[in-house]
Each structure stands twice: as C-alpha cells, then as structure tokens.
Design a protein around this motif. Sequence first.
Motif, PDB file in Angstrom:
ATOM      1  N   TRP A  70      52.236  30.462  39.516  1.00  0.00           N
ATOM      2  CA  TRP A  70      51.490  29.467  39.701  1.00  0.00           C
ATOM      3  C   TRP A  70      51.523  28.487  40.744  1.00  0.00           C
ATOM      4  N   ARG A  71      52.111  28.880  41.825  1.00  0.00           N
ATOM      5  CA  ARG A  71      52.304  28.203  43.296  1.00  0.00           C
ATOM      6  C   ARG A  71      50.731  28.270  43.825  1.00  0.00           C
ATOM      7  N   THR A  72      50.263  27.216  44.200  1.00  0.00           N
ATOM      8  CA  THR A  72      49.033  27.385  44.765  1.00  0.00           C
ATOM      9  C   THR A  72      49.121  27.575  46.092  1.00  0.00           C
ATOM     10  N   VAL A  73      48.280  28.741  46.666  1.00  0.00           N
ATOM     11  CA  VAL A  73      48.304  29.418  48.060  1.00  0.00           C
ATOM     12  C   VAL A  73      46.954  29.751  48.497  1.00  0.00           C
ATOM     13  N   THR A  74      47.023  29.699  49.793  1.00  0.00           N
ATOM     14  CA  THR A  74      45.621  30.220  50.333  1.00  0.00           C
ATOM     15  C   THR A  74      46.005  31.455  50.980  1.00  0.00           C
ATOM     16  N   ALA A  75      44.886  32.341  51.134  1.00  0.00           N
ATOM     17  CA  ALA A  75      45.029  33.549  51.831  1.00  0.00           C
ATOM     18  C   ALA A  75      43.613  33.849  52.694  1.00  0.00           C
ATOM     19  N   THR A  76      43.625  34.140  54.054  1.00  0.00           N
ATOM     20  CA  THR A  76      42.520  34.126  54.876  1.00  0.00           C
ATOM     21  C   THR A  76      42.633  35.737  55.395  1.00  0.00           C
ATOM     22  N   GLY A  77      41.407  36.445  55.184  1.00  0.00           N
ATOM     23  CA  GLY A  77      41.153  37.739  55.394  1.00  0.00           C
ATOM     24  C   GLY A  77      39.917  38.373  55.250  1.00  0.00           C
ATOM     25  N   THR A  78      39.742  39.806  54.710  1.00  0.00           N
ATOM     26  CA  THR A  78      38.376  40.550  54.655  1.00  0.00           C
ATOM     27  C   THR A  78      38.728  41.037  53.192  1.00  0.00           C
ATOM     28  N   PHE A  79      37.735  41.100  52.346  1.00  0.00           N
ATOM     29  CA  PHE A  79      37.929  41.862  51.134  1.00  0.00           C
ATOM     30  C   PHE A  79      37.674  43.161  51.491  1.00  0.00           C
ATOM     31  N   ASP A  80      38.106  43.894  50.612  1.00  0.00           N
ATOM     32  CA  ASP A  80      38.039  45.297  50.645  1.00  0.00           C
ATOM     33  C   ASP A  80      37.358  45.886  49.434  1.00  0.00           C
ATOM     34  N   PRO A  81      36.171  45.706  49.375  1.00  0.00           N
ATOM     35  CA  PRO A  81      35.304  46.289  47.888  1.00  0.00           C
ATOM     36  C   PRO A  81      35.421  47.488  47.571  1.00  0.00           C
ATOM     37  N   SER A 128      31.111  45.549  33.984  1.00  0.00           N
ATOM     38  CA  SER A 128      29.701  45.277  33.846  1.00  0.00           C
ATOM     39  C   SER A 128      29.053  45.541  35.265  1.00  0.00           C
ATOM     40  N   GLU A 129      27.672  46.065  35.112  1.00  0.00           N
ATOM     41  CA  GLU A 129      27.132  46.246  36.363  1.00  0.00           C
ATOM     42  C   GLU A 129      26.546  45.056  37.035  1.00  0.00           C
ATOM     43  N   GLU A 130      26.749  44.177  36.307  1.00  0.00           N
ATOM     44  CA  GLU A 130      26.271  42.627  36.890  1.00  0.00           C
ATOM     45  C   GLU A 130      27.353  42.110  37.648  1.00  0.00           C
ATOM     46  N   ILE A 131      28.309  42.493  38.063  1.00  0.00           N
ATOM     47  CA  ILE A 131      29.432  42.015  38.968  1.00  0.00           C
ATOM     48  C   ILE A 131      28.953  41.812  40.247  1.00  0.00           C
ATOM     49  N   ILE A 132      29.134  40.839  40.851  1.00  0.00           N
ATOM     50  CA  ILE A 132      28.517  40.598  42.188  1.00  0.00           C
ATOM     51  C   ILE A 132      29.501  41.003  43.212  1.00  0.00           C
ATOM     52  N   PRO A 133      29.321  41.432  44.207  1.00  0.00           N
ATOM     53  CA  PRO A 133      30.345  41.997  45.361  1.00  0.00           C
ATOM     54  C   PRO A 133      31.053  40.822  45.870  1.00  0.00           C
ATOM     55  N   PRO A 134      32.163  40.873  46.415  1.00  0.00           N
ATOM     56  CA  PRO A 134      32.940  39.814  47.114  1.00  0.00           C
ATOM     57  C   PRO A 134      32.172  39.544  48.416  1.00  0.00           C
ATOM     58  N   THR A 140      38.312  32.552  53.458  1.00  0.00           N
ATOM     59  CA  THR A 140      39.878  31.919  53.108  1.00  0.00           C
ATOM     60  C   THR A 140      39.551  31.578  51.486  1.00  0.00           C
ATOM     61  N   VAL A 141      40.237  31.990  50.812  1.00  0.00           N
ATOM     62  CA  VAL A 141      40.313  31.738  49.148  1.00  0.00           C
ATOM     63  C   VAL A 141      41.785  31.039  48.974  1.00  0.00           C
ATOM     64  N   SER A 142      41.666  30.301  48.112  1.00  0.00           N
ATOM     65  CA  SER A 142      42.735  29.617  47.334  1.00  0.00           C
ATOM     66  C   SER A 142      42.777  29.995  45.909  1.00  0.00           C
ATOM     67  N   ALA A 188      39.007  29.268  44.471  1.00  0.00           N
ATOM     68  CA  ALA A 188      37.953  28.843  45.255  1.00  0.00           C
ATOM     69  C   ALA A 188      37.736  29.813  46.193  1.00  0.00           C
ATOM     70  N   PRO A 189      36.581  30.091  46.923  1.00  0.00           N
ATOM     71  CA  PRO A 189      35.515  29.322  46.424  1.00  0.00           C
ATOM     72  C   PRO A 189      34.949  30.064  45.216  1.00  0.00           C
ATOM     73  N   GLU A 190      33.957  29.086  44.552  1.00  0.00           N
ATOM     74  CA  GLU A 190      33.480  29.558  43.371  1.00  0.00           C
ATOM     75  C   GLU A 190      32.319  30.853  43.608  1.00  0.00           C
ATOM     76  N   GLN A 191      32.203  31.667  42.614  1.00  0.00           N
ATOM     77  CA  GLN A 191      31.298  32.698  43.076  1.00  0.00           C
ATOM     78  C   GLN A 191      30.201  32.950  41.565  1.00  0.00           C
ATOM     79  N   ASP A 192      29.013  33.055  42.025  1.00  0.00           N
ATOM     80  CA  ASP A 192      28.006  33.167  40.749  1.00  0.00           C
ATOM     81  C   ASP A 192      28.332  34.231  39.925  1.00  0.00           C
ATOM     82  N   GLY A 193      28.137  34.192  38.728  1.00  0.00           N
ATOM     83  CA  GLY A 193      28.717  35.348  37.967  1.00  0.00           C
ATOM     84  C   GLY A 193      30.010  35.773  37.425  1.00  0.00           C
ATOM     85  N   LEU A 194      30.860  34.967  38.098  1.00  0.00           N
ATOM     86  CA  LEU A 194      32.297  35.064  37.778  1.00  0.00           C
ATOM     87  C   LEU A 194      32.892  33.816  37.227  1.00  0.00           C
ATOM     88  N   GLU A 195      33.605  33.731  36.359  1.00  0.00           N
ATOM     89  CA  GLU A 195      34.484  32.781  36.019  1.00  0.00           C
ATOM     90  C   GLU A 195      35.761  32.579  36.554  1.00  0.00           C
TER      91      GLU A 195
END
Length: 245
Positions: A70-81, A128-134, A140-142, A188-195
């Motif tokens: 549960w340590r709060t962290v950030t990460a910067t990079g590129t998603f690999d879908p 689900s087929e409705e999952i949006i891509p990254p 930068t995500v946290s 974060a950041p929030e994404q539509d379609g994902l909780e």
Amino acid sequence: MYRFLLSPRWIGLAIFVVVMFVTCFRLGQWQYDRYHERQDANEVTRGNYTAQPIPVEDALADGWSSDLAWRTVTATGTFDPQHEVTVRFAHRDSRTGVEVVTPLRLDTGETVLVQRGWSKADNSGGASEEIIPPPAGQVTVSGWLQPDSTADGDATTPRDGEVRAIDSESWDDLLGAEPMPGFIAMTAPEQDGLEMAKKPDLSSGPSFFYSIQWYFFAGLALFGYFWFARTEVRERRQAAAVTTA
C-alpha cells in the motif's frame, strides 16, 4: 463430603475440564495476538497509502519487503497493451468482473505490472470486450504497491491473456524479462469504463471478538465444573439430612 471428587468419574471430569480450559484459553490468546497483528499492519498500511508518492524505482530499489504494501508510488513510462492480461473472477461488491493488468515499460528500461482497474464482466471469467485500451505514449501513473500472490503457478502464469492471480515472477516468459516485484494498483489517472483500486480495509477484523468467545468458553468450563460439584455436595447433604432424620 468432598471425597467424591477423588472418584474415577470426577477425576475424569476434572481432566476433561482442564484440557478444555487450556485449549480454549490458548485459542483465545492466539486470536488476541492476531488482533494485535492486524492493528500493527493497519498502522503500516495507513501510513503507506496516505504518504506522499515516491517513484516506484525508489520504493523497490532494495527489492520487495512486507512493509511496502500500500505504499503510494508513481511510475512514468509507456504501456505495453500487447501483453495485457485480465484477472478472472475478480468479484467486487458482489458483482462479477475482471481486473485489467497492463505492463508499463519504464523510462529506466524496467517493467512494472499495473492493475489499471476493474471492469464488469459475466460470470464465465472471460474478459469484457468493452475494456478500453491503455493511454498511448508516455504516461505517469500513481497507485498503491501490492504484493505478489502466493497462489501456485497454474493460477498466476498468464495463458491466453488471462490469470487467476497476479505474481510478477510468473510473467517472465510472457514479457521476455523479469518485471519488478509486486504490482501497482492504479489510482490515477482515471479511465472511462474502469473502476479504480479501492482503499484498503482498515477494520480490526473479527479476531478480538473471537478471542472473547474463547476466553468465555474457558471460563465456562471452570464454572461448569464447580457448579456440578456444588450441586453434588448439596444433594449429598440433603440425602444425609433425610437419613439422620
């Protein structure tokens, strides 16, 4: 008047009561210790998830340790879908769904698994087929660091884009390299379609009340023995009084 306590029947009852008392008392201690362990773990968790975020590379510089959960962290990079995986049968609030895990290729060249969120799905466990891509490009995500699952390899090895639990060590073959230990539950950041990830459960759990129950049973065993003994004495006195009368 109390010599009956030396009879085989009462000696057997006394042994049974002692065994019951010791067993229940030790179970009560075990549950009470678990209660305190939960309290200590909650304090660590509370401090971690409310702390200022730090880069995931710094948090995991010395590898994984239990106090990093549960340590709060950030990460910067590129998603690999291309290597995105869903965690099957991820129920949330009695709803069926899946968790979406996408590797994030960091600017440092390392890779960290990111649980991007939860999506509703049918009870078959399929994605689900409705999952949006990254998001594309550098992001930068946290989020909160989470430990690897201790489930066996069959449950944690990605197959056909699915797993039952997340264990970073089981992703070597899929990614071609070992990712960083654990994973990030993204907030974060929030994404539509994902909780997003839910906050940790900081309740005390049932252990304290279980300990009280076991202590009660221990006391009840002793009380029962003396109550039956007192009843026996009273009946013997009444019988003796009738005889002398």
